[in-house]
Design an enzyme around this catalytic site. Structure first.
Site, PDB file in Angstrom:
ATOM      1  N   CYS A   2       0.883  -1.152   0.005  1.00 36.71           N
ATOM      2  CA  CYS A   2      -0.327  -0.052   0.036  1.00 36.71           C
ATOM      3  C   CYS A   2       0.663   1.204  -0.067  1.00 36.71           C
ATOM      4  O   CYS A   2       2.027   1.033   0.425  1.00 36.71           O
ATOM      5  CB  CYS A   2      -0.911   0.084   1.394  1.00 36.71           C
ATOM      6  SG  CYS A   2      -1.923  -1.506   1.705  1.00 36.71           S
ATOM      7  N   ARG A  27       3.617   0.501  -7.935  1.00 33.92           N
ATOM      8  CA  ARG A  27       3.725  -0.532  -6.807  1.00 33.92           C
ATOM      9  C   ARG A  27       2.726  -1.667  -6.602  1.00 33.92           C
ATOM     10  O   ARG A  27       3.010  -2.451  -5.981  1.00 33.92           O
ATOM     11  CB  ARG A  27       3.966   0.250  -5.495  1.00 33.92           C
ATOM     12  CG  ARG A  27       5.147   1.359  -5.608  1.00 33.92           C
ATOM     13  CD  ARG A  27       5.041   2.154  -4.012  1.00 33.92           C
ATOM     14  NE  ARG A  27       5.376   1.438  -3.024  1.00 33.92           N
ATOM     15  CZ  ARG A  27       6.479   0.965  -2.586  1.00 33.92           C
ATOM     16  NH1 ARG A  27       7.584   1.441  -3.085  1.00 33.92           N
ATOM     17  NH2 ARG A  27       6.655   0.427  -1.387  1.00 33.92           N
ATOM     18  N   TRP A  74      -3.497  -2.279  -0.920  1.00 28.05           N
ATOM     19  CA  TRP A  74      -3.271  -3.595  -1.528  1.00 28.05           C
ATOM     20  C   TRP A  74      -3.775  -4.541  -0.620  1.00 28.05           C
ATOM     21  O   TRP A  74      -3.450  -4.701   0.751  1.00 28.05           O
ATOM     22  CB  TRP A  74      -1.777  -3.854  -1.682  1.00 28.05           C
ATOM     23  CG  TRP A  74      -1.563  -5.288  -2.218  1.00 28.05           C
ATOM     24  CD1 TRP A  74      -1.243  -5.486  -3.683  1.00 28.05           C
ATOM     25  CD2 TRP A  74      -1.120  -6.354  -1.461  1.00 28.05           C
ATOM     26  NE1 TRP A  74      -1.003  -6.836  -3.906  1.00 28.05           N
ATOM     27  CE2 TRP A  74      -0.830  -7.531  -2.467  1.00 28.05           C
ATOM     28  CE3 TRP A  74      -0.964  -6.787  -0.467  1.00 28.05           C
ATOM     29  CZ2 TRP A  74      -0.568  -8.614  -2.512  1.00 28.05           C
ATOM     30  CZ3 TRP A  74      -0.884  -8.062   0.161  1.00 28.05           C
ATOM     31  CH2 TRP A  74      -0.431  -9.329  -0.999  1.00 28.05           C
ATOM     32  N   ASN A 100      -0.649   1.132   6.322  1.00 26.74           N
ATOM     33  CA  ASN A 100       0.117  -0.037   5.623  1.00 26.74           C
ATOM     34  C   ASN A 100       0.323  -1.054   6.699  1.00 26.74           C
ATOM     35  O   ASN A 100       0.806  -0.526   7.830  1.00 26.74           O
ATOM     36  CB  ASN A 100       1.387   0.405   4.845  1.00 26.74           C
ATOM     37  CG  ASN A 100       1.012   1.454   3.694  1.00 26.74           C
ATOM     38  OD1 ASN A 100      -0.162   1.402   3.477  1.00 26.74           O
ATOM     39  ND2 ASN A 100       2.062   1.931   3.223  1.00 26.74           N
ATOM     40  N   GLY A 101       0.255  -2.461   6.436  1.00 30.99           N
ATOM     41  CA  GLY A 101       0.689  -3.374   7.394  1.00 30.99           C
ATOM     42  C   GLY A 101      -0.894  -4.072   7.912  1.00 30.99           C
ATOM     43  O   GLY A 101      -1.944  -3.972   7.161  1.00 30.99           O
ATOM     44  N   GLU A 481      14.133 -17.993 -12.323  1.00 32.17           N
ATOM     45  CA  GLU A 481      13.820 -16.429 -12.719  1.00 32.17           C
ATOM     46  C   GLU A 481      13.252 -16.000 -13.886  1.00 32.17           C
ATOM     47  O   GLU A 481      12.214 -15.177 -13.787  1.00 32.17           O
ATOM     48  CB  GLU A 481      15.235 -15.650 -12.603  1.00 32.17           C
ATOM     49  CG  GLU A 481      15.181 -14.251 -12.871  1.00 32.17           C
ATOM     50  CD  GLU A 481      14.237 -13.360 -11.595  1.00 32.17           C
ATOM     51  OE1 GLU A 481      13.995 -13.839 -10.694  1.00 32.17           O
ATOM     52  OE2 GLU A 481      14.081 -12.200 -12.227  1.00 32.17           O
ATOM     53  N   LYS A 485       9.487 -14.392 -13.911  1.00 32.95           N
ATOM     54  CA  LYS A 485       9.263 -13.050 -14.790  1.00 32.95           C
ATOM     55  C   LYS A 485       7.822 -13.442 -15.647  1.00 32.95           C
ATOM     56  O   LYS A 485       6.991 -12.427 -15.828  1.00 32.95           O
ATOM     57  CB  LYS A 485      10.410 -12.776 -15.368  1.00 32.95           C
ATOM     58  CG  LYS A 485      10.788 -11.538 -15.644  1.00 32.95           C
ATOM     59  CD  LYS A 485      11.391 -10.724 -14.191  1.00 32.95           C
ATOM     60  CE  LYS A 485      10.794 -11.034 -12.854  1.00 32.95           C
ATOM     61  NZ  LYS A 485      11.912 -10.552 -11.832  1.00 32.95           N
ATOM     62  N   GLU A 488       4.484 -13.277 -13.892  1.00 37.54           N
ATOM     63  CA  GLU A 488       4.304 -12.124 -13.206  1.00 37.54           C
ATOM     64  C   GLU A 488       3.752 -11.252 -14.211  1.00 37.54           C
ATOM     65  O   GLU A 488       2.593 -10.524 -13.864  1.00 37.54           O
ATOM     66  CB  GLU A 488       5.315 -11.795 -12.662  1.00 37.54           C
ATOM     67  CG  GLU A 488       5.855 -12.243 -11.273  1.00 37.54           C
ATOM     68  CD  GLU A 488       7.018 -11.407 -10.851  1.00 37.54           C
ATOM     69  OE1 GLU A 488       6.924 -10.824  -9.528  1.00 37.54           O
ATOM     70  OE2 GLU A 488       8.218 -11.336 -11.486  1.00 37.54           O
ATOM     71  N   HIS A 504      12.258 -37.117 -13.712  1.00 36.35           N
ATOM     72  CA  HIS A 504      11.518 -37.695 -12.423  1.00 36.35           C
ATOM     73  C   HIS A 504      10.101 -37.319 -12.370  1.00 36.35           C
ATOM     74  O   HIS A 504       9.460 -37.248 -11.256  1.00 36.35           O
ATOM     75  CB  HIS A 504      12.450 -37.407 -11.081  1.00 36.35           C
ATOM     76  CG  HIS A 504      13.655 -37.899 -11.313  1.00 36.35           C
ATOM     77  ND1 HIS A 504      14.032 -39.302 -11.332  1.00 36.35           N
ATOM     78  CD2 HIS A 504      14.925 -37.240 -11.445  1.00 36.35           C
ATOM     79  CE1 HIS A 504      15.407 -39.439 -11.597  1.00 36.35           C
ATOM     80  NE2 HIS A 504      15.942 -38.276 -11.645  1.00 36.35           N
ATOM     81  N   LYS A 601       4.691  -3.916  -5.284  1.00 38.74           N
ATOM     82  CA  LYS A 601       6.207  -3.865  -4.967  1.00 38.74           C
ATOM     83  C   LYS A 601       6.473  -3.729  -3.450  1.00 38.74           C
ATOM     84  O   LYS A 601       5.795  -2.977  -2.911  1.00 38.74           O
ATOM     85  CB  LYS A 601       6.794  -2.673  -5.693  1.00 38.74           C
ATOM     86  CG  LYS A 601       8.416  -2.369  -5.567  1.00 38.74           C
ATOM     87  CD  LYS A 601       8.803  -2.841  -6.801  1.00 38.74           C
ATOM     88  CE  LYS A 601      10.326  -2.733  -7.100  1.00 38.74           C
ATOM     89  NZ  LYS A 601      10.704  -3.752  -7.899  1.00 38.74           N
TER      90      LYS A 601
HETATM   91  C1  F6R Z   1       9.845 -10.452  -8.720  1.00 38.75           C
HETATM   92  C2  F6R Z   1       9.736  -9.457  -7.708  1.00 38.75           C
HETATM   93  C3  F6R Z   1       9.509  -9.816  -6.075  1.00 38.75           C
HETATM   94  C4  F6R Z   1      10.656  -9.662  -5.197  1.00 38.75           C
HETATM   95  C5  F6R Z   1      10.396  -9.840  -3.996  1.00 38.75           C
HETATM   96  C6  F6R Z   1      11.541  -9.481  -2.988  1.00 38.75           C
HETATM   97  O1  F6R Z   1       9.830  -9.750  -9.867  1.00 38.75           O
HETATM   98  O2  F6R Z   1      10.104  -8.398  -7.878  1.00 38.75           O
HETATM   99  O3  F6R Z   1       9.738 -11.450  -6.138  1.00 38.75           O
HETATM  100  O4  F6R Z   1      11.960  -9.929  -5.805  1.00 38.75           O
HETATM  101  O5  F6R Z   1       9.156  -9.447  -3.392  1.00 38.75           O
HETATM  102  O6  F6R Z   1      11.634  -8.009  -3.010  1.00 38.75           O
HETATM  103  P1  F6R Z   1      12.815  -7.106  -2.208  1.00 38.75           P
HETATM  104  O7  F6R Z   1      13.989  -7.701  -3.195  1.00 38.75           O
HETATM  105  O8  F6R Z   1      12.130  -5.703  -2.415  1.00 38.75           O
HETATM  106  O9  F6R Z   1      12.971  -7.717  -0.768  1.00 38.75           O
END
Ligand code: F6R
Length: 606
Positions: A2, A27, A74, A100-101, A481, A485, A488, A504, A601
């Site tokens: 948030c 975010r 969020w 937030n929280g 990774e 990506k 997401e 397996h 984010k």
């Molecule tokens: C994937 C992504 C998330 C962050 C994860 C950790 O694209 O962005 O998986 O990597 O939420 O976030 P940080 O690095 O801020 O601790």
């Protein structure tokens, strides 16, 4: 997570707050709202499910005055809806709260308040705070917030307005970031400096357990118990453009393209050719202390964890120490054994991820030694670790990590060289790796210049429902990774597997409709990976290989080759086409790349 924005000063708050919300909307969030105390002294409120532009449409022209607070939500408690959007108010519409929280004892507090006759308007945990604050005996807003916070358990970054006391915004922090922006006879409040850089570069970060009374002409901070605290303002050094999309269609694309420059910054001043090692000023561990380290454990979440997997592999190769990465979100729940001779490395772009922070706190509580690899300077994890390596990748606005993933791997490689050169890594090997690191930015540029080839590869994936990503060793982490990506941003179901594990079980899912992306470095495991390709081809599975320029592409349906680096650094280059692949698949599937559904984010809740 948030977003919080607040303003107090002579100007009308609403335009400033809306602009701040727009800066935070990348975010990830599901609803937005605003509260302003108008010149008449009345508290005005508007909120709705959806984007900030929907909220803008709701604002009546007469939404004039200040102070004001605004929020992007969020959802945690209660579905995304107009009624659950913040701010939340008391029954008399006098006190407004954005938060937030998570308030963990919200259910019990709600029951008590309802028994006392309070009617709730939402399903949120936050609303209890508004009622609690409003119910406190007359006195200052600060005293009311303090008293209410003593009754709650959980995490918060919050801002409170009171129409009866319009000369201040009260903010508090416990687990969710709050930053104050200092202007000329005006003050700003935000959960992220991105929301206030347009107005000021002079900021103060609150610590956990701190509360601030913010007035137009200044602020006063204190602990929850009321003891005054002293804060030293920091200066935001990034240019405004770092927070803007510029001519790019998406932040994700901008940040992918920024990688050569970001890597240069991560490397800047850290290559030490005289001793063929890396120089890392912030690790604050002398050579004799590093010699006492016999094991490395890397903790992070999501992409940060995956970058940690690659880092662990490089550390093990170069320093010949057992090194292992683990999701921070799992770590503390298994009552982990903390060892004196282990170095615990916390990896986090934001430096605010709750699970990673909680892991660091658990390690420190048990006397373990921590080091942070973090992008955001002064963030909670950076401060909690006490020593570390900053990425200097620049602000990462897109919800999905791209440039900070790359820079994290580079930073961990620098640390591996430093650790290795204290141990058995020869000067010649050190020199080889420094040269390979220095070459990375130009090599990434070479890959980026071939983007149209990747856009064509994306066509093969964009029409599928499922895909596999496979690789071995560090190549497996790159497959993880690449799949993450793709999931997401394109919502295509992508599963990453160790190439060795495919046979397996998951091989049962390979059909002509299920493409596999194979990460295929020209390393010792090449033959093994080629055998995996044969196994997939025998089941008619289409194959896209990401390979290296020094070998002929294998017989696959499509291939993209990257330049050759040092074997330990190859993962950095092999990952770049997968970022572009995810981007182009999402583009072709018409996805909203900078607003991936359900994601946020910086995940500051558990
Ligand atoms: C994937 C992504 C998330 C962050 C994860 C950790 O694209 O962005 O998986 O990597 O939420 O976030 P940080 O690095 O801020 O601790």
């Amino acid at each position: 997570m948030c977003g919080i924005v607040g303003y107090i000063g002579k100007r009308d708050a609403a335009p400033i707050l809306l602009e701040g919300l727009h800066r935070l909307e990348y975010r990830g969030y599901d609803s937005a709202g605003i509260a302003v105390i108008e010149h008449t002294g009345q508290l005005r409120l508007a909120k709705c499910k959806g984007r900030v532009r929907e909220l803008e449409k709701l604002l009546p022209r007469r939404f004039k005055g200040a102070p004001g607070i605004a929020h992007t939500r969020w959802a945690t408690h209660g579905e995304p809806s107009d009624r659950n959007a913040h701010p939340h108010c008391d029954g008399a519409n006098r006190v407004a709260v954005i938060h937030n929280g998570i308030i963990e004892n919200a259910a019990a507090l709600r029951t008590r308040l309802e028994a006392a006759g309070v009617a709730f308007c939402s399903d949120t945990d936050t609303e209890v705070l508004a009622h609690l604050i409003a119910a406190m005996p007359d006195g200052s807003l600060e005293a009311a917030v303090r008293a209410a916070l003593r009754m709650v358990t959980g995490t918060y970054g919050l801002a409170v307005l009171d129409a009866a006391r319009p000369d201040a915004i009260v903010v508090a922090r416990n687990g969710s970031p709050v930053v104050l922006g200092i202007g000329e006879r005006e003050m700003f409040v935000a959960s992220d400096p991105a929301a206030l850089v347009r107005h000021t570069r002079n900021v103060v970060y609150l610590d956990d357990g701190e509360l601030a009374v913010v007035r137009a002409d200044g602020f006063a901070t204190s602990t929850l118990d009321g003891g005054a605290t002293a804060k030293v303002p920091a200066t935001i050094t990034w240019a405004n453009e770092a927070y803007d999309k510029g001519d790019f269609a998406h932040f994700m694309k901008k940040e992918i393209v920024e990688q050569p420059e970001a890597v240069r910054r991560t490397l800047s001043g850290r290559l030490e050719p005289r001793f063929q090692t890396a120089h890392l000023g912030g690790i604050e561990l002398a050579a004799h202390e590093l010699l006492d380290i016999h094991r490395v454990k890397i903790l992070g979440c999501g992409s940060a964890y995956i970058a940690g997997c690659i880092g662990a592999h490089v550390i093990e190769q170069l320093a010949r120490l057992p090194a292992h990465a683990e999701p921070a979100s799992e770590f503390r729940y298994r009552n982990p054994v903390i060892e004196r001779d282990t170095l615990y490395i916390a990896v986090s772009q934001s430096g605010e991820t709750f699970d990673t922070l909680a892991a660091v706190q658990e390690i420190k509580r048990k006397g373990g030694r921590t080091l942070g690899v973090v992008n955001v300077v002064g963030s909670t994890i950076a401060r909690e670790c006490g020593r570390g390596i900053y990425l200097h990748a620049g602000p990462e606005v897109a919800v999905v990590s791209t440039k900070t993933f790359t820079c994290t791997v580079v930073a961990l490689a620098l640390f591996a060289i430093h650790l290795g050169r204290i141990r058995d890594l020869s000067p010649g090997q050190g020199g080889r790796l420094l040269a390979a690191l220095a070459a990375l930015p130009d090599q990434i540029d070479e890959i980026l210049a071939r983007e149209p080839e990747i856009a064509r590869l994306a066509q093969d994936l964009a029409c599928c429902d499922h895909a596999f990503f496979v690789g071995r060793s560090a190549g497996h982490a790159i497959a993880m990774e690449g799949a993450l990506k793709l999931k997401e941003v394109s919502y295509l179901h992508a599963e990453a597997y160790s190439a060795a594990e495919l046979k397996h079980g998951p091989l049962a899912l390979i059909t002509s409709q299920t493409p596999t992306v194979v990460v295929l470095p020209a390393d010792d495991l090449l033959q093994k990976n080629l055998s995996t390709i044969e196994e997939i081809r025998a089941r008619h599975g289409p194959i896209i290989s990401i390979t290296q320029a020094n070998r002929a592409p294998p017989a696959v349906d499509a291939a993209f080759s990257v330049p050759v680096s040092a074997p330990e650094l190859d993962p950095v280059l092999l990952n770049i086409p997968l970022q572009l692949l995810a981007y182009h698949v999402a583009l072709q599937r018409g996805c909203d790349i900078d607003h991936p559904r359900n994601l946020a984010k910086s995940v500051t809740v558990e």
